[in-house]
Write a protein that holds these residues in place. Structure first.
Motif, PDB file in Angstrom:
ATOM      1  N   GLN A 171       5.124   8.793 -11.782  1.00  0.00           N
ATOM      2  CA  GLN A 171       3.696   8.953 -11.513  1.00  0.00           C
ATOM      3  C   GLN A 171       2.838   8.033 -12.380  1.00  0.00           C
ATOM      4  O   GLN A 171       1.754   7.617 -11.982  1.00  0.00           O
ATOM      5  CB  GLN A 171       3.279  10.399 -11.761  1.00  0.00           C
ATOM      6  CG  GLN A 171       3.748  11.389 -10.714  1.00  0.00           C
ATOM      7  CD  GLN A 171       3.247  12.799 -11.000  1.00  0.00           C
ATOM      8  OE1 GLN A 171       2.589  13.048 -12.010  1.00  0.00           O
ATOM      9  NE2 GLN A 171       3.572  13.725 -10.110  1.00  0.00           N
ATOM     10  N   TRP A 189       0.856  -1.192   0.000  1.00  0.00           N
ATOM     11  CA  TRP A 189       0.000   0.000   0.000  1.00  0.00           C
ATOM     12  C   TRP A 189       0.892   1.242   0.000  1.00  0.00           C
ATOM     13  O   TRP A 189       0.916   2.025   0.923  1.00  0.00           O
ATOM     14  CB  TRP A 189      -0.953  -0.023   1.200  1.00  0.00           C
ATOM     15  CG  TRP A 189      -2.111   0.914   1.074  1.00  0.00           C
ATOM     16  CD1 TRP A 189      -2.369   2.014   1.830  1.00  0.00           C
ATOM     17  CD2 TRP A 189      -3.172   0.837   0.119  1.00  0.00           C
ATOM     18  NE1 TRP A 189      -3.515   2.634   1.406  1.00  0.00           N
ATOM     19  CE2 TRP A 189      -4.037   1.924   0.359  1.00  0.00           C
ATOM     20  CE3 TRP A 189      -3.467  -0.054  -0.917  1.00  0.00           C
ATOM     21  CZ2 TRP A 189      -5.188   2.147  -0.402  1.00  0.00           C
ATOM     22  CZ3 TRP A 189      -4.610   0.168  -1.679  1.00  0.00           C
ATOM     23  CH2 TRP A 189      -5.450   1.258  -1.413  1.00  0.00           C
ATOM     24  N   GLY A 190       1.662   1.377  -1.102  1.00  0.00           N
ATOM     25  CA  GLY A 190       2.561   2.508  -1.254  1.00  0.00           C
ATOM     26  C   GLY A 190       2.143   3.372  -2.428  1.00  0.00           C
ATOM     27  O   GLY A 190       0.957   3.492  -2.744  1.00  0.00           O
ATOM     28  N   ALA A 191       3.131   3.962  -3.100  1.00  0.00           N
ATOM     29  CA  ALA A 191       2.842   4.899  -4.182  1.00  0.00           C
ATOM     30  C   ALA A 191       2.031   4.259  -5.305  1.00  0.00           C
ATOM     31  O   ALA A 191       1.165   4.902  -5.902  1.00  0.00           O
ATOM     32  CB  ALA A 191       4.156   5.460  -4.735  1.00  0.00           C
ATOM     33  N   ASP A 220       7.031  10.282  -8.887  1.00  0.00           N
ATOM     34  CA  ASP A 220       5.966  10.298  -7.905  1.00  0.00           C
ATOM     35  C   ASP A 220       6.406  11.136  -6.708  1.00  0.00           C
ATOM     36  O   ASP A 220       7.534  10.990  -6.216  1.00  0.00           O
ATOM     37  CB  ASP A 220       5.642   8.876  -7.455  1.00  0.00           C
ATOM     38  CG  ASP A 220       4.461   8.829  -6.515  1.00  0.00           C
ATOM     39  OD1 ASP A 220       3.328   8.735  -6.998  1.00  0.00           O
ATOM     40  OD2 ASP A 220       4.695   8.896  -5.292  1.00  0.00           O
ATOM     41  N   ALA A 221       5.521  11.999  -6.229  1.00  0.00           N
ATOM     42  CA  ALA A 221       5.890  12.895  -5.126  1.00  0.00           C
ATOM     43  C   ALA A 221       6.209  12.134  -3.845  1.00  0.00           C
ATOM     44  O   ALA A 221       7.118  12.499  -3.092  1.00  0.00           O
ATOM     45  CB  ALA A 221       4.760  13.898  -4.875  1.00  0.00           C
ATOM     46  N   ALA A 222       5.474  11.048  -3.602  1.00  0.00           N
ATOM     47  CA  ALA A 222       5.682  10.272  -2.375  1.00  0.00           C
ATOM     48  C   ALA A 222       6.869   9.329  -2.477  1.00  0.00           C
ATOM     49  O   ALA A 222       7.491   8.996  -1.472  1.00  0.00           O
ATOM     50  CB  ALA A 222       4.421   9.476  -2.041  1.00  0.00           C
ATOM     51  N   ASN A 223       7.180   8.902  -3.687  1.00  0.00           N
ATOM     52  CA  ASN A 223       8.278   7.961  -3.898  1.00  0.00           C
ATOM     53  C   ASN A 223       8.978   8.321  -5.210  1.00  0.00           C
ATOM     54  O   ASN A 223       8.658   7.758  -6.257  1.00  0.00           O
ATOM     55  CB  ASN A 223       7.757   6.523  -3.935  1.00  0.00           C
ATOM     56  CG  ASN A 223       8.870   5.520  -4.192  1.00  0.00           C
ATOM     57  OD1 ASN A 223      10.050   5.840  -4.077  1.00  0.00           O
ATOM     58  ND2 ASN A 223       8.499   4.303  -4.541  1.00  0.00           N
ATOM     59  N   ARG A 247      -1.661   2.396  -3.583  1.00  0.00           N
ATOM     60  CA  ARG A 247      -2.726   3.327  -3.171  1.00  0.00           C
ATOM     61  C   ARG A 247      -3.525   3.829  -4.359  1.00  0.00           C
ATOM     62  O   ARG A 247      -4.754   3.920  -4.310  1.00  0.00           O
ATOM     63  CB  ARG A 247      -2.132   4.507  -2.393  1.00  0.00           C
ATOM     64  CG  ARG A 247      -1.761   4.198  -0.968  1.00  0.00           C
ATOM     65  CD  ARG A 247      -1.526   5.469  -0.172  1.00  0.00           C
ATOM     66  NE  ARG A 247      -0.457   6.282  -0.759  1.00  0.00           N
ATOM     67  CZ  ARG A 247       0.833   6.185  -0.423  1.00  0.00           C
ATOM     68  NH1 ARG A 247       1.211   5.282   0.467  1.00  0.00           N
ATOM     69  NH2 ARG A 247       1.732   6.951  -0.977  1.00  0.00           N
ATOM     70  N   THR A 296      17.617   9.573  -5.870  1.00  0.00           N
ATOM     71  CA  THR A 296      16.799   8.363  -6.060  1.00  0.00           C
ATOM     72  C   THR A 296      17.638   7.156  -6.455  1.00  0.00           C
ATOM     73  O   THR A 296      17.139   6.033  -6.454  1.00  0.00           O
ATOM     74  CB  THR A 296      15.725   8.591  -7.137  1.00  0.00           C
ATOM     75  OG1 THR A 296      16.364   8.736  -8.415  1.00  0.00           O
ATOM     76  CG2 THR A 296      14.909   9.834  -6.838  1.00  0.00           C
TER      77      THR A 296
END
Length: 267
Positions: A246, A14-16, A238-241, A19, A148
């Motif tokens: 994205q 339940w990550g980038a 992706d902003a979260a990861n 979700r 990254t």
């Protein structure tokens, strides 16, 4: 599938990626598919829109498992999912650089294994060209932000060059057999290209760190007796990861659409 021909889907991770895919399923974005459960090694509580189950429970309750949690999940659980008769959609294609694992997954069953192209395009054309004969040259250049690409195996000299770079720095070059192992969260594209070409050693990969890389880019160049091909994609991270793009969860959703039989699908 159930009597109503609805595909029951479980998401691992339940990550980038998970979700976005799970939320879209809950919103009915994919008719004929429903989110049955979520598997994650963290207690999610109300953050999960469907029951959080163990992997064993998910295999028993679902028609299809979506792997969105990394290469380790594919290695540990892939065969067990397929042997139970549950289908598996793999997002972390880098795990398939292990040829023994790849052969086992492709031979396992009765569940079926699928792979999503993720952040890159042109794989369908490379597969078509491959059917006419081998490609004489295949190159992939992946460019990302230095932060990254940092890995525990890197020495201080390389880390220093990456952290102080004012322009592009080649971090590693090698084949699609070698590079995804060194960058398990950042170079699944290399493995995807190799799967399309059918040869891990035929794909030369260059990983580049660029502090000005607002977009993650992948450039595929291929040539053979029947023609030459070049594909370039540039994605916002992706902003979260930031290690993933994205677009990846939407590529997973597209793959799910093909699996569950969405009409009018480009295959």
């Amino acid at each position: 599938m159930s009597a109503a021909q609805t595909t029951r889907i479980g998401i691992v991770g339940w990550g980038a990626i998970g979700r976005v895919v799970g939320s879209a399923l809950m919103e009915g974005a994919l008719p004929g598919a429903e989110l049955t459960c979520v598997v994650d090694n963290r207690p999610l509580g109300e953050a999960a829109p469907a029951p959080q189950l163990t992997f064993e429970q998910a295999i028993a309750d679902c028609d299809l498992i979506v792997e969105a949690a990394g290469q380790g999940v594919v290695r540990e659980w892939g065969e067990r999912v397929l042997a139970a008769g549950t289908d598996l959609l793999v997002a972390s294609t880098g795990a398939l650089t292990d040829e023994d694992l790849s052969k086992k997954l492709l031979a396992a069953g009765p569940g079926r294994v699928y792979f999503t192209g993720g952040a890159v395009g042109g794989l369908d054309l490379l597969q078509a060209v491959r059917a006419m004969g081998p490609l004489s040259e295949v190159r992939l250049t992946t460019t990302k932000l230095p932060s990254t690409l940092e890995q525990p195996w890197m020495d201080e000299e390389l880390l220093g060059r990456m952290r102080t770079a004012t322009g592009p720095v080649e971090v590693m070059s090698g084949t699609a057999r070698d590079v995804p192992v060194k960058f398990p969260k950042s170079t699944n594209v290399a493995a995807s290209v190799a799967l399309a070409v059918g040869d891990l050693d035929a794909v030369h990969v260059s990983v580049v760190a660029d502090p000005a890389a607002e977009h993650t880019s992948h450039v595929i160049e291929a040539a053979g007796a029947h023609g030459s091909y070049r594909f370039e994609v540039r994605h916002l991270p992706d902003a979260a990861n930031p290690a993933t793009s994205q677009v990846v969860p939407y590529a997973v959703l597209r793959s799910l659409g093909a699996v569950v039989g969405r009409t009018g699908q480009i295959l």
